[in-house]
Write a protein that holds these residues in place. Structure first.
Motif, PDB file in Angstrom:
ATOM      1  N   SER A   9      84.319  66.041  33.477  1.00  0.00           N
ATOM      2  CA  SER A   9      84.480  65.132  34.535  1.00  0.00           C
ATOM      3  C   SER A   9      83.973  63.599  34.460  1.00  0.00           C
ATOM      4  N   ILE A  10      82.632  63.512  33.715  1.00  0.00           N
ATOM      5  CA  ILE A  10      82.145  62.355  33.441  1.00  0.00           C
ATOM      6  C   ILE A  10      83.189  61.426  32.482  1.00  0.00           C
ATOM      7  N   ALA A  11      83.506  62.138  31.549  1.00  0.00           N
ATOM      8  CA  ALA A  11      84.378  61.423  30.488  1.00  0.00           C
ATOM      9  C   ALA A  11      85.619  60.691  31.238  1.00  0.00           C
ATOM     10  N   VAL A  12      85.995  61.633  32.396  1.00  0.00           N
ATOM     11  CA  VAL A  12      87.337  61.122  33.033  1.00  0.00           C
ATOM     12  C   VAL A  12      86.935  59.937  33.711  1.00  0.00           C
ATOM     13  N   LEU A  13      85.764  60.035  34.642  1.00  0.00           N
ATOM     14  CA  LEU A  13      85.245  58.905  35.388  1.00  0.00           C
ATOM     15  C   LEU A  13      85.111  57.582  34.500  1.00  0.00           C
ATOM     16  N   VAL A  14      84.463  57.808  33.316  1.00  0.00           N
ATOM     17  CA  VAL A  14      84.324  56.696  32.391  1.00  0.00           C
ATOM     18  C   VAL A  14      85.434  55.996  31.792  1.00  0.00           C
ATOM     19  N   LEU A  15      86.538  56.732  31.426  1.00  0.00           N
ATOM     20  CA  LEU A  15      87.892  56.348  31.106  1.00  0.00           C
ATOM     21  C   LEU A  15      88.384  55.848  32.180  1.00  0.00           C
ATOM     22  N   ALA A  16      88.307  56.256  33.372  1.00  0.00           N
ATOM     23  CA  ALA A  16      89.082  55.513  34.674  1.00  0.00           C
ATOM     24  C   ALA A  16      88.407  54.302  34.880  1.00  0.00           C
ATOM     25  N   SER A  28      76.622  47.150  39.586  1.00  0.00           N
ATOM     26  CA  SER A  28      76.311  48.761  39.332  1.00  0.00           C
ATOM     27  C   SER A  28      77.439  49.371  40.165  1.00  0.00           C
ATOM     28  N   LEU A  29      77.864  50.670  39.870  1.00  0.00           N
ATOM     29  CA  LEU A  29      78.782  51.351  40.635  1.00  0.00           C
ATOM     30  C   LEU A  29      78.317  52.768  40.908  1.00  0.00           C
ATOM     31  N   VAL A  30      78.483  53.397  42.175  1.00  0.00           N
ATOM     32  CA  VAL A  30      78.350  54.660  42.422  1.00  0.00           C
ATOM     33  C   VAL A  30      79.890  55.115  43.047  1.00  0.00           C
ATOM     34  N   ALA A  31      80.140  56.297  42.463  1.00  0.00           N
ATOM     35  CA  ALA A  31      81.369  57.027  42.832  1.00  0.00           C
ATOM     36  C   ALA A  31      80.919  58.631  43.084  1.00  0.00           C
ATOM     37  N   TYR A  43      84.317  74.153  45.088  1.00  0.00           N
ATOM     38  CA  TYR A  43      83.887  72.361  44.471  1.00  0.00           C
ATOM     39  C   TYR A  43      82.625  72.159  44.751  1.00  0.00           C
ATOM     40  N   ARG A  44      81.902  71.371  43.880  1.00  0.00           N
ATOM     41  CA  ARG A  44      80.719  70.922  44.126  1.00  0.00           C
ATOM     42  C   ARG A  44      80.710  69.324  43.943  1.00  0.00           C
ATOM     43  N   LYS A  45      80.358  68.800  44.832  1.00  0.00           N
ATOM     44  CA  LYS A  45      80.362  67.207  44.607  1.00  0.00           C
ATOM     45  C   LYS A  45      79.289  66.767  43.948  1.00  0.00           C
ATOM     46  N   HIS A  46      79.475  65.590  43.247  1.00  0.00           N
ATOM     47  CA  HIS A  46      78.344  64.774  42.978  1.00  0.00           C
ATOM     48  C   HIS A  46      78.466  63.230  43.084  1.00  0.00           C
ATOM     49  N   ASN A  47      77.464  62.490  43.050  1.00  0.00           N
ATOM     50  CA  ASN A  47      77.195  61.030  42.766  1.00  0.00           C
ATOM     51  C   ASN A  47      77.049  60.843  41.359  1.00  0.00           C
ATOM     52  N   VAL A  48      77.709  59.530  41.217  1.00  0.00           N
ATOM     53  CA  VAL A  48      77.547  59.179  39.607  1.00  0.00           C
ATOM     54  C   VAL A  48      77.351  57.831  39.775  1.00  0.00           C
ATOM     55  N   TYR A  49      76.245  57.363  39.009  1.00  0.00           N
ATOM     56  CA  TYR A  49      75.586  55.879  39.230  1.00  0.00           C
ATOM     57  C   TYR A  49      75.947  55.455  37.604  1.00  0.00           C
ATOM     58  N   LEU A  50      76.817  54.004  37.631  1.00  0.00           N
ATOM     59  CA  LEU A  50      76.890  53.393  36.327  1.00  0.00           C
ATOM     60  C   LEU A  50      76.007  52.206  36.646  1.00  0.00           C
ATOM     61  N   ILE A  72      73.181  58.012  48.216  1.00  0.00           N
ATOM     62  CA  ILE A  72      72.442  57.647  46.902  1.00  0.00           C
ATOM     63  C   ILE A  72      72.190  55.967  47.199  1.00  0.00           C
ATOM     64  N   SER A  73      72.350  55.438  48.326  1.00  0.00           N
ATOM     65  CA  SER A  73      72.213  53.970  48.115  1.00  0.00           C
ATOM     66  C   SER A  73      70.616  53.511  47.868  1.00  0.00           C
ATOM     67  N   GLU A  74      69.755  54.311  48.247  1.00  0.00           N
ATOM     68  CA  GLU A  74      68.316  53.757  47.964  1.00  0.00           C
ATOM     69  C   GLU A  74      68.109  54.310  46.507  1.00  0.00           C
ATOM     70  N   THR A  75      68.716  55.249  46.047  1.00  0.00           N
ATOM     71  CA  THR A  75      68.369  55.397  44.652  1.00  0.00           C
ATOM     72  C   THR A  75      69.082  54.213  43.655  1.00  0.00           C
ATOM     73  N   LYS A  76      70.197  53.757  44.181  1.00  0.00           N
ATOM     74  CA  LYS A  76      71.072  52.884  43.363  1.00  0.00           C
ATOM     75  C   LYS A  76      70.216  51.541  43.454  1.00  0.00           C
ATOM     76  N   GLU A  77      69.683  51.004  44.688  1.00  0.00           N
ATOM     77  CA  GLU A  77      68.821  50.059  44.566  1.00  0.00           C
ATOM     78  C   GLU A  77      67.816  49.996  43.830  1.00  0.00           C
ATOM     79  N   LEU A  78      67.117  51.205  43.749  1.00  0.00           N
ATOM     80  CA  LEU A  78      65.875  51.322  42.927  1.00  0.00           C
ATOM     81  C   LEU A  78      66.164  51.134  41.334  1.00  0.00           C
ATOM     82  N   LEU A  79      67.356  51.996  41.066  1.00  0.00           N
ATOM     83  CA  LEU A  79      67.669  52.065  39.650  1.00  0.00           C
ATOM     84  C   LEU A  79      67.955  50.350  39.153  1.00  0.00           C
TER      85      LEU A  79
END
Length: 117
Positions: A9-16, A28-31, A43-50, A72-79
């Protein structure tokens, strides 16, 4: 198998994201993505931070977090802050959502053959 599905799934996201590398270099990007689990039958959802400047040709450390919740907005800001101040190196962060589904324990038995409820 679960790790393979997550990595696929990560590989598909990276290629996209490869087509949008100019955009990713500026911010930065959160998807939000999802993976189907045969074991959980859902199905199990997940956030991906790039990180800002993400490149598909670069290798990044990955942090996996369980029960990642929905915001994930606070995590995104922190990272973003830690990376921009060079406190940590750019990384990929993946947080799996928890759910409210109750696990079925009717099939679990103890060593003496009694059902565990």
């Amino acid at each position: 198998m679960k790790n393979f599905c997550l990595l696929a799934s990560i590989a598909v996201l990276v290629l996209a994201c490869k087509a949008n590398t100019e955009l990713l270099q500026e911010h930065s990007l959160v998807a939000v993505d999802s993976i189907y689990s045969k074991n959980l039958n859902e199905y199990r959802k997940h956030n991906v931070y790039l990180p800002r400047g993400f490149k598909t040709t670069h290798r990044y450390p990955i942090i996996f977090a369980t029960d990642g919740g929905t915001d994930i907005s606070e995590t995104k800001e922190l990272l973003d802050s830690l990376i921009s101040k060079q406190i940590i190196k750019p990384l990929i962060f993946i947080a799996s959502f928890s759910n409210t589904k109750i696990a079925d324990s009717s099939l679990v038995t103890t060593s003496d053959g009694k059902k565990f409820i």
